[in-house]
Structure formats: structure tokens, C-alpha cells
Design a protein around this motif. Structure first.
Motif, PDB file in Angstrom:
ATOM      1  N   GLY A 315      13.644 -75.563 -52.052  1.00 28.72           N
ATOM      2  CA  GLY A 315      12.995 -74.925 -53.349  1.00 28.72           C
ATOM      3  C   GLY A 315      12.955 -73.516 -53.417  1.00 28.72           C
ATOM      4  N   LEU A 316      12.935 -73.088 -54.614  1.00 28.45           N
ATOM      5  CA  LEU A 316      12.615 -71.709 -54.981  1.00 28.45           C
ATOM      6  C   LEU A 316      11.254 -71.328 -54.958  1.00 28.45           C
ATOM      7  CD1 LEU A 316      14.122 -69.053 -55.732  1.00 28.45           C
ATOM      8  CD2 LEU A 316      14.223 -69.807 -58.382  1.00 28.45           C
ATOM      9  N   ARG A 317      10.792 -70.379 -54.221  1.00 33.36           N
ATOM     10  CA  ARG A 317       9.571 -69.864 -54.232  1.00 33.36           C
ATOM     11  C   ARG A 317       9.493 -68.318 -53.947  1.00 33.36           C
ATOM     12  NH1 ARG A 317       6.158 -73.447 -49.809  1.00 33.36           N
ATOM     13  NH2 ARG A 317       6.840 -75.633 -50.499  1.00 33.36           N
ATOM     14  N   ALA A 318       8.747 -67.673 -54.816  1.00 33.91           N
ATOM     15  CA  ALA A 318       8.724 -66.266 -54.852  1.00 33.91           C
ATOM     16  C   ALA A 318       8.015 -65.699 -53.504  1.00 33.91           C
ATOM     17  CB  ALA A 318       7.666 -65.806 -55.832  1.00 33.91           C
ATOM     18  N   THR A 319       8.560 -64.774 -53.135  1.00 33.11           N
ATOM     19  CA  THR A 319       8.237 -64.095 -52.021  1.00 33.11           C
ATOM     20  C   THR A 319       8.746 -62.565 -51.888  1.00 33.11           C
ATOM     21  OG1 THR A 319       8.270 -63.930 -49.629  1.00 33.11           O
ATOM     22  CG2 THR A 319      10.166 -64.834 -50.590  1.00 33.11           C
ATOM     23  N   PRO A 320       8.062 -61.577 -51.492  1.00 33.33           N
ATOM     24  CA  PRO A 320       8.289 -60.144 -51.257  1.00 33.33           C
ATOM     25  C   PRO A 320       9.049 -59.905 -50.322  1.00 33.33           C
ATOM     26  CG  PRO A 320       6.136 -60.458 -50.667  1.00 33.33           C
ATOM     27  CD  PRO A 320       6.439 -61.726 -51.269  1.00 33.33           C
ATOM     28  N   TYR A 321       9.040 -60.866 -49.196  1.00 31.75           N
ATOM     29  CA  TYR A 321       9.790 -60.601 -47.999  1.00 31.75           C
ATOM     30  C   TYR A 321      11.149 -61.104 -47.833  1.00 31.75           C
ATOM     31  CZ  TYR A 321       4.723 -60.128 -47.013  1.00 31.75           C
ATOM     32  OH  TYR A 321       3.554 -59.597 -47.203  1.00 31.75           O
ATOM     33  N   ALA A 322      11.679 -61.506 -48.841  1.00 35.76           N
ATOM     34  CA  ALA A 322      13.244 -62.015 -48.883  1.00 35.76           C
ATOM     35  C   ALA A 322      13.867 -62.144 -50.464  1.00 35.76           C
ATOM     36  CB  ALA A 322      13.363 -63.398 -48.284  1.00 35.76           C
ATOM     37  N   THR A 323      15.146 -61.893 -50.324  1.00 33.53           N
ATOM     38  CA  THR A 323      15.600 -61.953 -51.449  1.00 33.53           C
ATOM     39  C   THR A 323      16.405 -63.510 -51.707  1.00 33.53           C
ATOM     40  OG1 THR A 323      16.299 -59.630 -51.616  1.00 33.53           O
ATOM     41  CG2 THR A 323      17.407 -61.075 -53.047  1.00 33.53           C
ATOM     42  N   ALA A 324      16.119 -64.318 -52.581  1.00 34.55           N
ATOM     43  CA  ALA A 324      16.664 -65.381 -52.776  1.00 34.55           C
ATOM     44  C   ALA A 324      18.109 -65.708 -53.542  1.00 34.55           C
ATOM     45  CB  ALA A 324      15.517 -66.394 -53.536  1.00 34.55           C
ATOM     46  N   TYR A 325      18.868 -66.408 -53.169  1.00 37.48           N
ATOM     47  CA  TYR A 325      20.164 -66.694 -53.667  1.00 37.48           C
ATOM     48  C   TYR A 325      20.221 -68.145 -53.982  1.00 37.48           C
ATOM     49  CZ  TYR A 325      21.375 -61.748 -52.447  1.00 37.48           C
ATOM     50  OH  TYR A 325      21.599 -60.536 -52.281  1.00 37.48           O
ATOM     51  N   GLU A 326      21.098 -68.717 -54.917  1.00 43.55           N
ATOM     52  CA  GLU A 326      21.458 -69.875 -55.327  1.00 43.55           C
ATOM     53  C   GLU A 326      22.581 -70.344 -54.648  1.00 43.55           C
ATOM     54  OE1 GLU A 326      20.936 -73.467 -58.527  1.00 43.55           O
ATOM     55  OE2 GLU A 326      20.569 -71.416 -59.209  1.00 43.55           O
ATOM     56  N   VAL A 327      22.756 -71.318 -53.625  1.00 45.13           N
ATOM     57  CA  VAL A 327      23.911 -71.653 -53.255  1.00 45.13           C
ATOM     58  C   VAL A 327      24.776 -72.425 -53.821  1.00 45.13           C
ATOM     59  CG1 VAL A 327      25.157 -72.584 -51.013  1.00 45.13           C
ATOM     60  CG2 VAL A 327      22.918 -71.149 -50.748  1.00 45.13           C
ATOM     61  N   THR A 328      26.277 -72.265 -54.315  1.00 46.15           N
ATOM     62  CA  THR A 328      27.007 -73.139 -54.907  1.00 46.15           C
ATOM     63  C   THR A 328      28.025 -73.766 -54.272  1.00 46.15           C
ATOM     64  OG1 THR A 328      28.609 -71.210 -55.695  1.00 46.15           O
ATOM     65  CG2 THR A 328      26.753 -71.612 -57.272  1.00 46.15           C
ATOM     66  N   ASP A 329      28.386 -73.095 -53.058  1.00 41.26           N
ATOM     67  CA  ASP A 329      29.447 -73.506 -52.267  1.00 41.26           C
ATOM     68  C   ASP A 329      29.183 -73.359 -50.747  1.00 41.26           C
ATOM     69  OD1 ASP A 329      31.786 -74.458 -54.158  1.00 41.26           O
ATOM     70  OD2 ASP A 329      30.875 -72.608 -54.795  1.00 41.26           O
ATOM     71  N   VAL A 330      29.240 -74.255 -49.618  1.00 36.98           N
ATOM     72  CA  VAL A 330      29.299 -74.388 -48.399  1.00 36.98           C
ATOM     73  C   VAL A 330      30.436 -74.598 -47.656  1.00 36.98           C
ATOM     74  CG1 VAL A 330      27.923 -74.606 -46.355  1.00 36.98           C
ATOM     75  CG2 VAL A 330      26.815 -74.431 -48.458  1.00 36.98           C
ATOM     76  N   LEU A 331      31.205 -73.664 -47.126  1.00 44.70           N
ATOM     77  CA  LEU A 331      32.764 -73.724 -46.638  1.00 44.70           C
ATOM     78  C   LEU A 331      33.034 -73.322 -45.388  1.00 44.70           C
ATOM     79  CD1 LEU A 331      34.303 -72.611 -49.846  1.00 44.70           C
ATOM     80  CD2 LEU A 331      34.139 -75.147 -49.428  1.00 44.70           C
ATOM     81  N   PRO A 332      34.099 -73.894 -44.651  1.00 45.92           N
ATOM     82  CA  PRO A 332      34.501 -73.280 -43.254  1.00 45.92           C
ATOM     83  C   PRO A 332      34.954 -72.027 -43.793  1.00 45.92           C
ATOM     84  CG  PRO A 332      35.081 -75.856 -43.420  1.00 45.92           C
ATOM     85  CD  PRO A 332      34.588 -75.000 -44.854  1.00 45.92           C
ATOM     86  N   PHE A 333      34.974 -70.998 -42.960  1.00 48.67           N
ATOM     87  CA  PHE A 333      35.704 -69.645 -43.087  1.00 48.67           C
ATOM     88  C   PHE A 333      37.335 -69.778 -43.367  1.00 48.67           C
ATOM     89  CE2 PHE A 333      37.757 -66.014 -41.767  1.00 48.67           C
ATOM     90  CZ  PHE A 333      37.229 -64.975 -42.899  1.00 48.67           C
ATOM     91  N   GLY A 334      37.709 -69.357 -44.325  1.00 50.32           N
ATOM     92  CA  GLY A 334      39.132 -69.248 -44.450  1.00 50.32           C
ATOM     93  C   GLY A 334      39.481 -68.281 -45.779  1.00 50.32           C
ATOM     94  N   LEU A 335      40.322 -67.606 -45.628  1.00 47.91           N
ATOM     95  CA  LEU A 335      40.663 -66.491 -46.408  1.00 47.91           C
ATOM     96  C   LEU A 335      41.453 -67.148 -47.752  1.00 47.91           C
ATOM     97  CD1 LEU A 335      40.807 -63.557 -47.170  1.00 47.91           C
ATOM     98  CD2 LEU A 335      42.896 -63.230 -46.259  1.00 47.91           C
TER      99      LEU A 335
END
Length: 401
Positions: A315-335
Motif C-alpha cells: 500500500g501507499l502511505r504518506a510518511t515524512p521519513y521515506a520517499t515512495a516509488y511505485e515499482v513496475t519491474d523486478v528483474l535479476p541484474f543484467g545490463l
């Protein structure tokens, strides 16, 4: 610059020179020096040109209005506290020392050019500023006078170890952590040594010692409250507080300019969980204060990896202690995979953030060669121990719980 040369800047001639150099481009120093020496003494011209350069550099810490009225030394400007941070600390002193009466005072040991002293004066405190360097003492007096604060300032030119703190509600110590050879890493090689500074601060009510933000938690005395302070997302310093309204043993993260302050509750490390829809990047002060668990609990989230200070949640919650990003892709590292994804999404502005990765962000951008009308952020990190890439963008919209 000698104290005598500095005093020349306070004369009518010196003030005229400084006013004429306001907005001066340092690139033109040689031409300006040649021109001004025709009508002014060379030492005064050199002092004025040096001061003009320092004032321009000081704008980042003190703001344009104050910086162009104040005076600096090169070392004093480098070591001085940013005005916003000094104002925050002064407010704590004023609040905690309020029981001492209307003329509550603070002894500012190792005062430097007076950044903290000025903030304390503006907070309504009487200040005794102590430094052993005669030039620095002259600069502090001049700064207080230039800002209309001299009536509540006493300047003592002496070794701080020879000055008692009796009769003052508060004690602030900012030991020098640099020498002519660079940064000092041994706390007992500070000037004065950290052990002395801690003892002096502990005599105040409240008392505080400014230390480097990288101070190990095990080096914080048991009776102290440790506060890490960031400004605009950049961690600026840590402060060890004693007496007054201090919470012994507490760990605190304070974020400026909002003033949001998070105090640790002794929570266990957060659970590691799969990457959710949102990734939260805690503020550096939160990380330094070891308060990521408090933020994760607030967000109903967990860590992407047990060794990485990224919090993920559904969930998206407002907090002053962190910056929120919406993730679109989770991938193994690879150039190759990242390059193809950037090309496919027409990403022209690629922000690279990393934690737990040895990849150089600038080199990555050169090799990926982003091109297009869109932007994105890629996080290079570990997810449950595996090198990974998380493509995301700043979260928008209303908080969802």
C-alpha cells in the motif's frame, strides 16, 4: 588574514570595498585587485577580495541575506553549521533551558565563526562564545554586530578547557574534527578530545556535542540521546544530548526543513518479504539512527533483503521519513536486459540509485544510453540475497491503506 587586517574590513573604507565587491566574479580577481590597489592598500584589498569569495560560498549555508552581511574565515566557513540545522538545535536549547528563566544562556565552546551562536541569539538565548583563535573571536563579534545581536553575546578568547560552564543553563561543544592535514578519525585526536567534550556537555542542562554522522552507535554514551539530522535529504550531522528534556538512550532522526522527528522504540529488525507494489527509500538520518524498523512498521512493510535499508509494501502511505516509488519491474541484474527495457519504454532520463551494489551509476548510464521522452528510476540492490534491478517511478496519488 590577521586580526588587524580583519579589523580593516570593519572601517568605512573596508565596508565600501566589500559593498563594491558584492556579486563580484572570482574569475576577475586579478583585474579587480589591480584596479583597487590604485586607491587602497594592498592588504586591505586582498582581505576584501577573500571575504567576497567566502561570502559567495556561504550563501549555501546561511542564505544570501545573512551571508552578505557576515564575515568568515576559510576554515570557519567549512566547519560552520548550516543555518537551518543551527536553528533547529537552538530551538531545542531554548525549549529545554526555558526553566532557567528569560535570560537563559548557553556556553558555546569552540564557537567558530558563530553559526550556532547566531541561531541561539535569535532564539532568545544569551550566549557566551568561546574560541582560542583571536581572529575567529573578532569574526564572531563582528557577525553578531552585523546582524543586530551583539547585546546578548559575550566572546571569550581562550582555550575552552580553561573556561568554566557554571551559571549557564546550556553547554554546546563543537570539537574540531579537521586539521591542516585533513579529517581526523580518532575521537581523542579531536580538538578538544571527544571525552572532554562529552564531560563538558554533560554538565549542562541541556548539553550537546556535535559529532560526525558516522559515529558508531556503540560509541554513544549510555546517558546521551543521539540525534541524526538531515536537511533536504542530506545527512548533515549527529548531536549527543544530555540533561534537560533529553531521553537518555534514545535514538532520534530529525528531518529538515519539515522538522519531522522520529524516536526509536527498540523494535526488532523488520521481516524480509517479496517486493510489493511500492518501494520506500528511508531518509539518510533514519538509516543512520537505525530506525528503519520504525518506518517499516508505520508502512506495514518489510525489507527487500536483510542487509538492505529499502522497505517494500503493498500500500501507499504518506510518511515524512521515506520517499515512495511505485515499482513496475523486478528483474535479476543484467545490463542487456536493462538496456532493452529502457529502449522499449523510451526512457530518456534514467535515475540510478543503488544500495548493496558495486555498479557505478554513471558508467551504467553511459552503457545503457537512455533515449526518449520518458523517465524512470532503477534501483540496483539485492532482493533476498540476489543482485536485482527494480524499475520504478515516484509514487503519485492518494495514500492507500
Amino acid at each position: 588574514m590577521t586580526p588587524e587586517e580583519f579589523e580593516g574590513l570593519l572601517t568605512a573604507e573596508g565596508q565600501e570595498l566589500l559593498e563594491g565587491l558584492r556579486g563580484h566574479d572570482p574569475v576577475d580577481d586579478l583585474a579587480a585587485a589591480t584596479r583597487l590597489r590604485r586607491t587602497h592598500d594592498a592588504p586591505l584589498v586582498a582581505a576584501a577580495l577573500s571575504q567576497a569569495r567566502l561570502r559567495q560560498r556561504a550563501v549555501a549555508k546561511f542564505g544570501a541575506v545573512d551571508a552578505h552581511r557576515m564575515y568568515f574565515t576559510p576554515h570557519g566557513l567549512e566547519q560552520s553549521t548550516r543555518a537551518s540545522v543551527a536553528a533547529h538545535r537552538a530551538a531545542r536549547f531554548a525549549a529545554d533551558a526555558g526553566s532557567a528563566g528569560e535570560r537563559a544562556g548557553v556556553t558555546d565552546l569552540c564557537c567558530g565563526v558563530g553559526g550556532d551562536a547566531i541561531a541561539m541569539l535569535r532564539a532568545g538565548l544569551a550566549v557566551t562564545a568561546v574560541d582560542r583563535d583571536p581572529l575567529t573571536c573578532a569574526v564572531v563579534r563582528a557577525n553578531a554586530a552585523a546582524l543586530g545581536l551583539a547585546d546578548r553575546l559575550e566572546v571569550v578568547c581562550a582555550d575552552v578547557r580553561d573556561v568554566g560552564t557554571a551559571g549557564r543553563a546550556g553547554v554546546f561543544v563543537d570539537p574540531a574534527r579537521r586539521t591542516a592535514r585533513g579529517r581526523v578519525f580518532d575521537p581523542e585526536a579531536y580538538s578538544p578530545p571527544l571525552s572532554w567534550a562529552l564531560e563538558a556537555a554533560a554538565s549542562g542542562s541541556p548539553g550537546a556535542v556535535k559529532v560526525a554522522p558516522g559515529i558508531p552507535h556503540e560509541a554513544v554514551p549510555e546517558g546521551a540521546e543521539a540525534e541524526w539530522i538531515s536537511d533536504g535529504g542530506d545527512v548533515k550531522e549527529a548531536v549527543l544530548w544530555f540533561g534537560g528534556g533529553v531521553r537518555p538512550g534514545a535514538r532520534r532522526a530529525t528531518l529538515l526543513p519539515s522538522g519531522a522527528s522520529l524516536v526509536g522504540r527498540g523494535l526488532p529488525d523488520p521481516q524480509v518479504r517479496p517486493v510489493g507494489r511500492y518501494l520506500y527509500e528511508p531518509d539518510g538520518a533514519v538509516i543512520r539512527a537505525h530506525l528503519v524498523a520504525e518506518v517499516a512498521q508505520e508502512l506495514d512493510g518489510g525489507l527487500v533483503d536483510p542487509t538492505i535499508a529499502y522497505v517494500t509494501a503493498d500500500g501507499l502511505r504518506a510518511t515524512p521519513y521515506a520517499t515512495a516509488y511505485e515499482v513496475t519491474d523486478v528483474l535479476p541484474f543484467g545490463l542487456k536486459r536493462l538496456k532493452a527495457l529502457v529502449r522499449e519504454r523510451e526512457i530518456g532520463v534514467l535515475t540510478v540509485k543503488k544500495r548493496g551494489s558495486a555498479v557505478d551509476p554513471d558508467d551504467l548510464r553511459r552503457r545503457v544510453r537512455p533515449k526518449g521522452p520518458h523517465s524512470a528510476t532503477v534501483f540496483l540492490t539485492r532482493v533476498c540475497g540476489a543482485p536485482s534491478m527494480l524499475l520504478a517511478h515516484p509514487a503519485r496519488g492518494r495514500s492507500q491503506t
